[in-house]
Design a protein around this motif. Structure first.
Motif, PDB file in Angstrom:
ATOM      1  N   THR A  89       0.844  -1.188   0.000  1.00 28.02           N
ATOM      2  CA  THR A  89       0.000   0.000   0.000  1.00 28.02           C
ATOM      3  C   THR A  89       0.880   1.240   0.000  1.00 28.02           C
ATOM      4  O   THR A  89       1.797   1.356   0.812  1.00 28.02           O
ATOM      5  N   LEU A  90       0.603   2.132  -0.919  1.00 32.06           N
ATOM      6  CA  LEU A  90       1.349   3.390  -0.960  1.00 32.06           C
ATOM      7  C   LEU A  90       0.861   4.306   0.149  1.00 32.06           C
ATOM      8  O   LEU A  90      -0.287   4.202   0.604  1.00 32.06           O
ATOM      9  N   PRO A  91       1.719   5.244   0.600  1.00 32.29           N
ATOM     10  CA  PRO A  91       1.270   6.201   1.630  1.00 32.29           C
ATOM     11  C   PRO A  91       0.101   7.023   1.131  1.00 32.29           C
ATOM     12  O   PRO A  91      -0.152   7.126  -0.068  1.00 32.29           O
ATOM     13  N   SER A  92      -0.605   7.611   2.085  1.00 32.73           N
ATOM     14  CA  SER A  92      -1.753   8.439   1.728  1.00 32.73           C
ATOM     15  C   SER A  92      -1.284   9.697   1.033  1.00 32.73           C
ATOM     16  O   SER A  92      -0.094   9.995   0.944  1.00 32.73           O
ATOM     17  N   ASN A  93      -2.235  10.478   0.569  1.00 31.45           N
ATOM     18  CA  ASN A  93      -1.897  11.696  -0.175  1.00 31.45           C
ATOM     19  C   ASN A  93      -1.088  12.669   0.658  1.00 31.45           C
ATOM     20  O   ASN A  93      -0.331  13.484   0.127  1.00 31.45           O
ATOM     21  N   SER A  94      -1.261  12.620   1.967  1.00 29.83           N
ATOM     22  CA  SER A  94      -0.532  13.569   2.817  1.00 29.83           C
ATOM     23  C   SER A  94       0.952  13.256   2.850  1.00 29.83           C
ATOM     24  O   SER A  94       1.768  14.136   3.114  1.00 29.83           O
ATOM     25  N   ASP A  95       1.308  11.997   2.600  1.00 23.71           N
ATOM     26  CA  ASP A  95       2.712  11.595   2.593  1.00 23.71           C
ATOM     27  C   ASP A  95       3.137  11.270   1.169  1.00 23.71           C
ATOM     28  O   ASP A  95       2.457  10.526   0.467  1.00 23.71           O
ATOM     29  N   THR A  96       4.245  11.845   0.758  1.00 18.53           N
ATOM     30  CA  THR A  96       4.761  11.546  -0.571  1.00 18.53           C
ATOM     31  C   THR A  96       5.417  10.175  -0.545  1.00 18.53           C
ATOM     32  O   THR A  96       6.299   9.934   0.272  1.00 18.53           O
ATOM     33  N   PRO A  97       5.010   9.267  -1.422  1.00 21.89           N
ATOM     34  CA  PRO A  97       5.630   7.935  -1.408  1.00 21.89           C
ATOM     35  C   PRO A  97       7.097   8.014  -1.818  1.00 21.89           C
ATOM     36  O   PRO A  97       7.510   8.910  -2.559  1.00 21.89           O
ATOM     37  N   GLU A  98       7.856   7.072  -1.310  1.00 16.09           N
ATOM     38  CA  GLU A  98       9.269   7.020  -1.673  1.00 16.09           C
ATOM     39  C   GLU A  98       9.397   6.806  -3.177  1.00 16.09           C
ATOM     40  O   GLU A  98       8.752   5.923  -3.732  1.00 16.09           O
ATOM     41  N   SER A 145      -4.581   4.500  -7.440  1.00 16.62           N
ATOM     42  CA  SER A 145      -3.301   5.068  -7.000  1.00 16.62           C
ATOM     43  C   SER A 145      -2.647   5.880  -8.100  1.00 16.62           C
ATOM     44  O   SER A 145      -2.117   6.976  -7.854  1.00 16.62           O
ATOM     45  N   SER A 199       9.540  13.142  -6.717  1.00 13.70           N
ATOM     46  CA  SER A 199       9.325  11.820  -7.310  1.00 13.70           C
ATOM     47  C   SER A 199       8.672  11.918  -8.681  1.00 13.70           C
ATOM     48  O   SER A 199       8.011  10.985  -9.125  1.00 13.70           O
TER      49      SER A 199
END
Length: 1734
Positions: free
Chosen positions: A1016-1025, A1074, A1090
């Motif tokens: 699962t990718l992080p939520s919109n508040s967190d930028t995924p790696e 996503s 990213s």
């Protein structure tokens, strides 16, 4: 593969971990390492135990150690005097970390005496380094355990707490053991202990002594030393002679002097630190000296007195004596006065302050920065107390004292501490003393203030201090006349004002006013007067520079230079510390340029002052590069050119370039002297100017400077004379820093003319001149040389020193070479740089092998990383085999790469770079990648080969990284997983089948590989790696490649299970959502770090979805609702991206998404029919894209137009209404107008260019020429407009008319169409434009608009160019082949169709234009009608069909035609009759038609692929296969004949229908006896023979034959009994109707022409009688056949309602036929028979 971790961690590994250079970087991990190894740190060197019998026995009994290892371990133990078990551990560590061979060759090495001896010596070096690293670990802890800025301070402090109690006692004992150790001999240590090895052992001994003393010094800097220990250390150091009386001092050589000096330095510092001078000073100030620890130890003090009285013969004694003098003087001023005085004299005789200066300089240049800072703190307290306790006059030379103070103040924290202390205490008293002699002696004050600059607050304090000076000191040999004095001559008063400097009027000066008082003192120099005069030193500094400018050519220049240099140094330090002060110093800094110009022009220039000037300008250039450059290039200091630079050849030849004053100074002054201060400053200045991103003109002015560096310095600097060690390396590093800065310049703002840029010059020089070879020589230094320099350093592994400078230089060389290869323009030939990089050398001495061996370097992780990066670049761009270059070292280097790759503690960036290198090698280095794959082959079942992983296969490491059980471990971070997946993706892309076979069959491979897709990718508040996104993208790509290349029946079951899970766990919907969220996130903030990774993921997702459209059963993506959901997500994402037309990243994402949108629209038509309306969103997207830069969005616009076309086909208007239709039409028409205008410009330019001769000098060409493409924007926009007009037909084209009134779109299209036809260019545009006009012509309003826009003027005459030759105007021959592709004959056909449609719609309003068209193109029309007999290609028949259709519409206006073009009318009528004859003839004989198609046209089949033959069953006979193929070909040929027959039938029916308009109406001629027959010509001759050849004129027999042919074909259609599908039945019905229509028209023409002949008086009666007889006979037979045919229930002709009614026919005595229920055709024939039989 060997285990990645050994049971005992080596000391070097531990040191690397504590430094934070490994994968273990979390505080908890550092804490765990310290908890595990703190006892080893406490033991220190005693951790390594001497040999023992017990240990040897244990080793021999250990069954886990191989016998050869045991034997060799014993040899190591003998040589190193090391415990046997530890010797084996050292051997294992060495093999793991430093061994440069393979494990397979180790046994051979151990058995060979010579090789084993070499291995022994290398292990000895490794062991020595291990001991040093152990001490470095303790030193690191003591350095930072109280530094709050260090990330591991807490963990370090906890460990130091454990070590605190026993550390010093153990380390002191080890130190004593070292100084007493006897040198090894060959008797005690074996025959390997040669003299050289003994010297190496002693160097190691000195190095360890230094480190032990450094550890103890840092320890006592934080912890108090007991008095007894101080006495003990004093005795110890005295016996040792502070390092000079070693037990083995006979082994000391010159190279060890630095180590011996460091032993002395730390010995002195330990003793001074043990006296606790800081606390002593504090006690003295607070009058509580009794609290000091030495106050109550008289015995120790007395013993120390006696011992120190014997000191004085070694400089290292100075600080100790000085500290003890302070201690005794403070604690017991009454006792021991004589001893204190004597010790003080000895101290001064030892020049203690000079010694302190040199000691601190040595420690700061070669040691740990923290150690040097701690030493400065120690000496700071000593000097502060000395200056407070003793008169300055009694301390010797003031300059020596000032130098020592300045060196102490180099520690930043001490400068702040100084400003916070009282000015009349400690070092503040030195500052007051320096102020008292300023400006008579400016150097002390300026030197002190320069040292006191550490940060912005201190810089402002220094500035204010100098800005408000209140004392002006002067020296007079005699009393001047302009002063009055007091009675005692201690006070002077000025009687007149005085200008301080003899400068001219108007210049800056200081004016001392009348009445100023001065305090007078007498010295050896004369009267020293301190005037109480307030002034600004900055003004005084300006005057000093002015004075130097005045005397620059006189003998006083050197004196003034001595005064100005400290000023310049101070200015340099001030503005580099606090730039805000620079404006206030403008009077000073603005004079530096003139000073530089004057000083560099003299015969013997002052190098030090010039260096200071250049340093100041470097600081200014960092903030104001343009201003500095504009002022500097007029001084003549920098190299320059005397002629404009126009091309690269001129630059490289240095034609017209001058070296400038700097170049002369380098050659004439610096190189002979061997000192290069100005060169170092020059390189820094030019680098700063380059980094300042000057404009193109100013940057070009730097070309002579850069060329001097590249041509004269870089190739030869290593050959210059040098007086100081390390300067050569520093100059090389600075040169490469300059080149590196140039290569990293952004290309923005560079001029587009022919003059080369700085970057282009650098690239060319490095690629083609000696400069490139110099860089190669730097890279070729090799890992062994670097390790040797590092090991020779006396420091404790700090960040400075010759070794570090060398490493930095080599790293810069790597980076520079990498950038040159990256930026070098593409060329067919290899440059000298590339040749040198890739040439093969013998015995592994080529550069590739040298680069690869940097993997063995362990000190700086960046060095092997950059070397691998360069290898990666070379592997991808150079045509050579890396594997071949490595030679016999290939396997060993492979092992080293994999050892670092699999190590859990290795720096992650090295691992990533190794995997990236292997990823590139997959495609470009087949031999190398096979070496790393290391696959073992064995014969499998049925003779196939099976592969398995070898012991040293990189796949094993990669699979371990992908193991889902390793996820989240510190040694397996996401970035490393991403690199592993990239490597696997490269294998799949390159189709490495052997590796893929191994991977596919590995247990849980597909499950581990696809783990990221189930995360699962992080939520919109967190930028995924970013690396996580890329990992998912690579997994998607691998799945796509596997599904695409492997048949679904051959896919692994585990992969199918994974695909099933993707569907069952709704992962398709998740990733669709996503991706949509990622796109929307980029649209909200296009500066995301990213962005590139997001694009990669979107691209992979796009590939996966596109693949799923053709492999839906494998991908499990078959559910309609899921497909619809995925499509709507794509649509929303595309819309979000394209609705931000100002953002280039968003538009790029939108373009990618539009491609996917288009593919899904075409592939998922059935699923999208019920989806929400698509046109509104697509319309908004198109409107937004049209606002973006058209050059960037050309392809996106085209794809959007295609999407709109597909959406219209799928959904229509969803009920016939669309609110966006007006705006959409407006956007599309606006696009068409713009594209049409651009096409006009492009076509005109191309036409003009074609007219220019080949040898013309014309080279200018406009950019971005509009091109005509099938899928171009203009063509697709025209097609979309056509579809929208079709939609708008329901509203009578109202929306279209509104747009036409707003935009002159038709005029633009017709203008472009006219130009395209004239120049015979832009075929696709021409066809699409004509299709649009055809669509418009279907409605009255549209047709009127098209005609009103001047369509005839745009088409009629230009159309001649389409089919006439370019030279003689001859009409082009008709093609014999079917032409389905766009072609110019097709354009002509479309124009004819357009005329037909316009005439059909507008009727009389367009008759004149139609007649004009037919008049202009009459030759082509007649030729087309005649060509059907000789050319039966589909293209020819199609043109004939359209031509006859146009003539059919025109035939309705026969009278107008007769009036305007009578001869053409007659010719057309004749040719139509012959055409009727031709079609009948070709339809009559199917075999003849087939022969024509084969023989005359050269083809039996229509264009396009033959149908694929069905696969034959196993064991079928060849004859059966041949028979089947023949049957299939015959079937295809039969279909081709049927297609041609259908076309001929259409032409025949239209021809007869046209002829019907040229002959009287049947009813009229039968009933009207007064009809004027002269209006109608006789079209057919009176003959009834069925001759159909071209020599026979068309006759009544031709018409009868046409009727019979149609009737025959109708019968053949009826006879077919095959069951047909719905489509084929519709085709059959249409064919029947067409045949009936043909017969009806033929009968009507026959009847009309027969009645006209009968009524024609010019026809002889005999012929009329014959006509009646023949027609009666033939038509009776026809009547019988028709009656029989219609009784079977065949449908009537669609034109039956147009035939005359049978009630109008007079009754006759013909055959009796029932009147009711008969077909109109039968009734007509019956009526005519009655008529002629009367």
């Amino acid at each position: 593969m060997a285990d990645s971790e050994i049971c005992v961690r080596s000391s070097r590994q531990l040191w690397t971990i504590l430094l934070g250079r490994s994968a273990l970087r979390e505080p908890a991990q550092i804490e765990a390492e310290l908890d595990r190894h703190w006892q080893r740190l406490l033991q220190g060197l005693s951790y390594y135990k001497p040999p023992s019998t017990a240990s040897a026995d244990k080793l021999k009994a250990d069954k886990d150690v191989a016998a050869p290892m045991k034997e060799f371990g014993l040899r190591i133990s003998k040589l190193l005097a090391l415990d046997e078990q530890q010797s084996v551990q050292i051997l294992q560590s060495y093999l793991q970390e430093d061994y440069r061979g393979t494990r397979d060759t180790l046994k051979t090495v151990l058995q060979d005496e010579r090789q084993s001896q070499a291995l022994l010596l290398k292990i000895a070096e490794y062991y020595y380094e291990e001991r040093v690293c152990l001490l470095r670990c303790v030193l690191l802890l003591l350095t930072y355990f109280q530094d709050e800025r260090h990330p591991y301070m807490t963990e370090y402090a906890a460990c130091v707490g454990k070590l605190e109690k026993d550390l010093v006692s153990k380390y002191r004992q080890q130190f004593e053991d070292l100084i007493k150790a006897e040198a090894p001999t060959w008797e005690t240590h074996g025959n390997m202990m040669t003299d050289g090895q003994v010297c190496r052992w002693f160097r190691q001994c000195l190095r360890e002594q230094t480190l032990l003393l450094e550890v103890m010094f840092l320890y006592y800097a934080y912890f108090e030393m007991p008095c007894a220990e101080l006495l003990g250390f004093a005795r110890l150091f005295k016996e040792l002679g502070f390092g000079r009386r070693q037990t083995n001092r006979h082994l000391v050589d010159k190279s060890m002097d630095t180590l011996v000096d460091r032993i002395g330095y730390f010995s002195a510092l330990i003793l001074v630190e043990g006296m606790d001078i800081d606390f002593l000073h504090k006690c003295a100030l607070e009058d509580r000296t009794d609290q000091h620890q030495f106050h109550n130890t008289p015995e120790i003090c007395k013993e120390m007195d006696q011992m120190l009285l014997t000191f004085g013969d070694i400089p290292h004694h100075g600080p100790v004596l000085l500290g003890w003098v302070l201690l005794r003087h403070t604690l017991s001023p009454e006792e021991g006065t004589a001893a204190v005085t004597r010790l003080g004299l000895i101290t001064l005789q030892l020049s203690v302050f000079s010694y302190l200066t040199s000691m601190l300089q040595a420690l700061s240049s070669t040691g740990n920065n923290c150690t040097a800072s701690t030493a400065r703190m120690c000496i700071y307290g000593l000097l502060s107390f000395v200056i407070t306790s003793f008169e300055e006059d009694t301390l010797g030379s003031q300059q020596h004292l000032v130098n020592a103070v300045c060196e102490v103040l180099a520690a930043p924290s001490l400068a702040e501490l100084f400003w916070e202390s009282k000015p009349n205490m400690g070092l503040g008293m030195i500052l007051d003393s320096a102020v008292g002699v300023f400006p008579h002696k400016p150097r002390p004050l300026l030197q002190l203030l320069t040292a006191l600059l550490s940060d912005k607050p201190t810089a402002k304090k220094v500035y204010m201090f100098l800005d408000k000076m209140s004392i002006y000191a002067e020296v007079y040999k005699h009393k001047p006349n302009d002063v009055d004095s007091s009675d005692d001559e201690t006070i002077w008063r000025r009687k007149v004002p005085k200008l301080v400097y003899p400068l001219g009027s108007g210049q800056t000066n200081l004016r001392m006013p009348l009445g100023v008082l001065g305090q007078v003192s007498v010295s050896a120099e004369g009267f020293v007067v301190r005037w109480e005069y307030s002034y600004s030193c900055w003004s005084l500094f300006t005057c000093e520079i002015e004075m130097l400018l005045h005397v620059v050519s006189t003998a006083d220049v050197l004196v003034h230079c001595e005064r100005v240099k400290p000023i310049l140094d101070l200015v340099h330090q001030v503005i580099s510390t606090d730039w805000s002060v620079s404006d206030c110093l403008l009077p000073l800094t603005s004079r530096i340029y003139m000073l530089l110009q004057r000083l560099t022009s003299v015969i013997n220039p002052p190098v030090d002052v010039i260096t200071s000037c250049v340093n100041c300008l470097t600081v200014l250039a960092a903030r104001q590069p343009g201003k500095v450059w504009s002022s500097l290039h007029h001084t003549g200091f920098l190299p320059f050119t005397s002629s404009p630079l126009t091309n690269m050849a001129q630059c490289i030849s240095a034609d017209g370039m001058r070296a400038g004053n700097y170049g002369n100074l380098l050659v004439l002054i610096e190189q002979p002297r061997g000192e290069y201060a100005v060169t170092i400053a020059f390189l820094k200045l030019v680098t700063t100017l380059v980094k300042g991103q000057l404009g193109s003109t100013q940057s070009r002015g730097l070309i002579p400077c850069v060329l001097l560096v590249l041509k004269e310095m870089l190739p030869t600097y290593h050959k210059w004379r040098y007086n100081t060690y390390g300067v050569r390396e520093r100059i090389g590093c600075l040169i490469l820093e300059l080149v590196h800065a140039i290569l990293n310049l952004s290309p923005e703002g560079e001029a587009q003319d022919s003059a080369p840029t700085l970057q282009a010059l650098c690239i060319y020089s490095l690629a083609n001149t000696e400069a490139g070879q110099a860089v190669i020589n730097i890279m070729a230094v090799g890992v062994d040389t670097i390790d040797m320099v590092l090991s020779a350093q006396p420091s404790s592994g700090g960040s400075e020193g010759p070794g570090q400078v060398l490493i930095q230089t080599v790293k810069l060389a790597f980076s520079v070479t990498n950038n040159v290869l990256r930026l070098k323009p593409a060329s067919d030939s290899m440059s000298p740089l590339e040749q040198a990089l890739t040439q093969h050398g013998g015995h592994g001495n080529n550069l590739i092998a040298v680069l690869a061996k940097y993997i063995y370097h362990k000190h700086d992780p960046a060095l092997p990383r950059l070397a691998i990066q360069l290898l990666k670049r070379l592997a991808s761009v150079a045509p050579m085999s890396v594997y071949a270059c490595l030679g016999s070292d290939a396997a060993a280097i492979r092992d080293a790469f994999l050892t670092r790759l699999q190590s859990h503690t290795e720096d992650m960036r090295i691992k990533v770079m190794i995997l990236e290198f292997l990823t590139v090698a997959v495609e470009t280095q087949p031999g190398l990648i096979e070496l790393f794959l290391n696959l073992e082959v064995k014969d499998g079942s049925e003779g196939s080969k099976e592969f398995s992983l070898g012991k040293w296969s990189c796949l094993a490491v990669v699979l371990e990284l992908l193991d889902c059980r390793q996820q989240g471990q510190y040694w397996c971070p996401p970035l490393l997983q991403r690199s592993a997946l990239a490597f696997l993706h490269a294998l799949w892309t390159d189709r490495r089948d052997s590796a893929l076979c191994v991977l596919r069959t590995r247990e849980k491979f597909w499950e581990n590989l696809t783990t990221p897709l189930f995360g699962t990718l992080p939520s919109n508040s967190d930028t995924p790696e970013p690396c996580v996104l890329e990992s998912c993208a690579f997994v998607m790509k691998i799945i796509g490649l596997e599904v695409y290349y492997v048949h679904k029946d051959s896919l692994e079951a585990s992969l199918k299970a994974v695909l099933q899970r993707l569907w069952s766990q709704r992962r398709y919907e998740y990733w669709s959502e996503s991706v949509r969220s990622l796109v929307c996130g980029v649209c909200e903030d296009d500066s995301l770090r990213s962005l590139n990774e997001t694009q990669t993921l979107i691209s992979a997702w796009r590939t996966l979805l596109i693949l799923s459209t053709s492999h839906s059963d494998v991908m499990q993506l078959t559910e309609d609702s899921v497909r619809c959901k995925l499509f709507m997500d794509v649509l929303e994402g595309t819309k979000a991206a394209l609705m931000v037309p100002q953002s280039l990243p968003c538009l790029r994402l939108g373009s990618m998404m539009t491609t996917l949108l288009l593919v899904l629209l075409k592939q998922w038509k059935s699923e999208l029919g019920s989806a929400p309306p698509l046109l509104p969103s697509l319309s908004l997207m198109l409107e937004s894209v049209l606002q973006a830069d058209p050059r960037l969005m050309e392809r996106t616009k085209a794809k959007l137009f295609s999407c709109l076309l597909s959406a219209l086909q799928i959904q229509g208007l969803n009920g016939g209404e669309i609110s966006q239709l007006p705006q959409l039409l407006l956007c599309v028409c606006g696009t068409i107008q713009d594209e049409a205008l651009a096409l006009i410009d492009s076509t005109r330019h191309m036409t003009q260019s074609a007219e220019v001769q080949e040898d013309s000098m014309e080279t200018d060409a406009p950019r971005n020429l509009q091109t005509d493409q099938r899928d171009g924007v203009c063509v697709l926009a025209l097609h979309l407009c056509k579809e929208l007009c079709l939609v708008d037909e329901d509203g009578d084209g109202e929306q279209w008319l509104l747009v036409v009134r707003r935009l002159p779109v038709l005029a633009s299209v017709l203008s472009a169409l006219e130009l395209s036809l004239r120049s015979r260019r832009n075929l696709y545009f021409t066809e699409s434009a004509l299709h649009l006009l055809l669509t418009l012509a279907r409605t009255p309003q549209g047709a009127a608009a098209v005609a009103g826009a001047g369509v005839l003027q745009s088409i009629c005459l230009p159309l001649l160019s389409v089919y006439e030759g370019p030279t003689n105007g001859a009409t082009q021959a008709f093609s014999r082949r079917a032409q389905d592709a766009p072609c110019w004959p097709g354009v002509y056909r479309l124009c004819v169709c357009l005329m037909e449609s316009l005439l059909k719609t507008l009727r009389y309003s367009f008759i004149n234009e139609a007649l004009d068209f037919v008049g202009v193109h009459q030759e082509r029309i007649l030729q087309c009608l005649n060509a059907v007999r000789t050319v039966q290609s589909l293209a020819c028949l199609d043109e004939a069909d359209h031509t006859v259709g146009f003539l059919l519409q025109l035939s309705a206006f026969t009278k107008e035609w007769q009036f305007h073009l009578p001869q053409l009318l007659r010719d057309i009528q004749v040719n139509l009759c012959y055409l009727c004859q031709t079609c009948t003839y070709l339809l009559h004989s199917k075999k003849m038609l087939q022969h024509y198609l084969q023989a005359k046209n050269g083809e039996a089949l229509p264009q396009g692929p033959l149908p694929i033959a069905r696969p034959q069953r196993a064991g079928g006979q060849p004859a059966a296969k041949a028979s089947s193929a023949a049957d299939e070909r015959e079937e295809v040929e039969l279909k081709a004949v049927q297609v041609v027959q259908c076309s001929l039938l259409k032409i025949l029916s239209k021809t007869l229908n046209t002829l019907q308009n040229f002959t009287p109406d049947c009813c009229q001629i039968l009933l009207d006896q007064c009809m004027d027959l002269a209006e109608y010509r006789s079209l057919f001759v009176l003959s009834f023979s069925p001759a159909l050849d071209s020599d026979s004129a068309p006759s009544f027999g031709t018409l009868l034959a046409s009727i019979n042919v149609a009737l025959t074909m109708l019968g053949e259609v009826e006879k077919k009994k095959e069951p047909a599908s719905a489509v084929s039945s519709e085709d059959t019905q249409a064919l029947k109707s067409l045949l009936m229509f043909t017969m009806e028209n033929c009968v009507c023409v026959l009847i009309s022409q027969a009645v006209r002949c009968l009524k024609d008086s010019s026809v002889p009666p005999r012929d009329k009688q014959r006509l009646k007889q023949e027609l009666s006979s033939e038509l009776s037979t026809l009547f019988t056949s028709l009656s029989r045919f219609f009784r079977r229930g065949s449908p009537s002709s669609p034109a039956g309602g147009l035939l005359p009614s049978p009630q109008t026919k007079p009754p006759s005595a013909g055959p009796k036929v029932p009147a009711e229920g008969q077909e109109p055709l039968v009734q007509l024939v019956q009526a005519f028979l009655r008529h002629i039989q009367r």
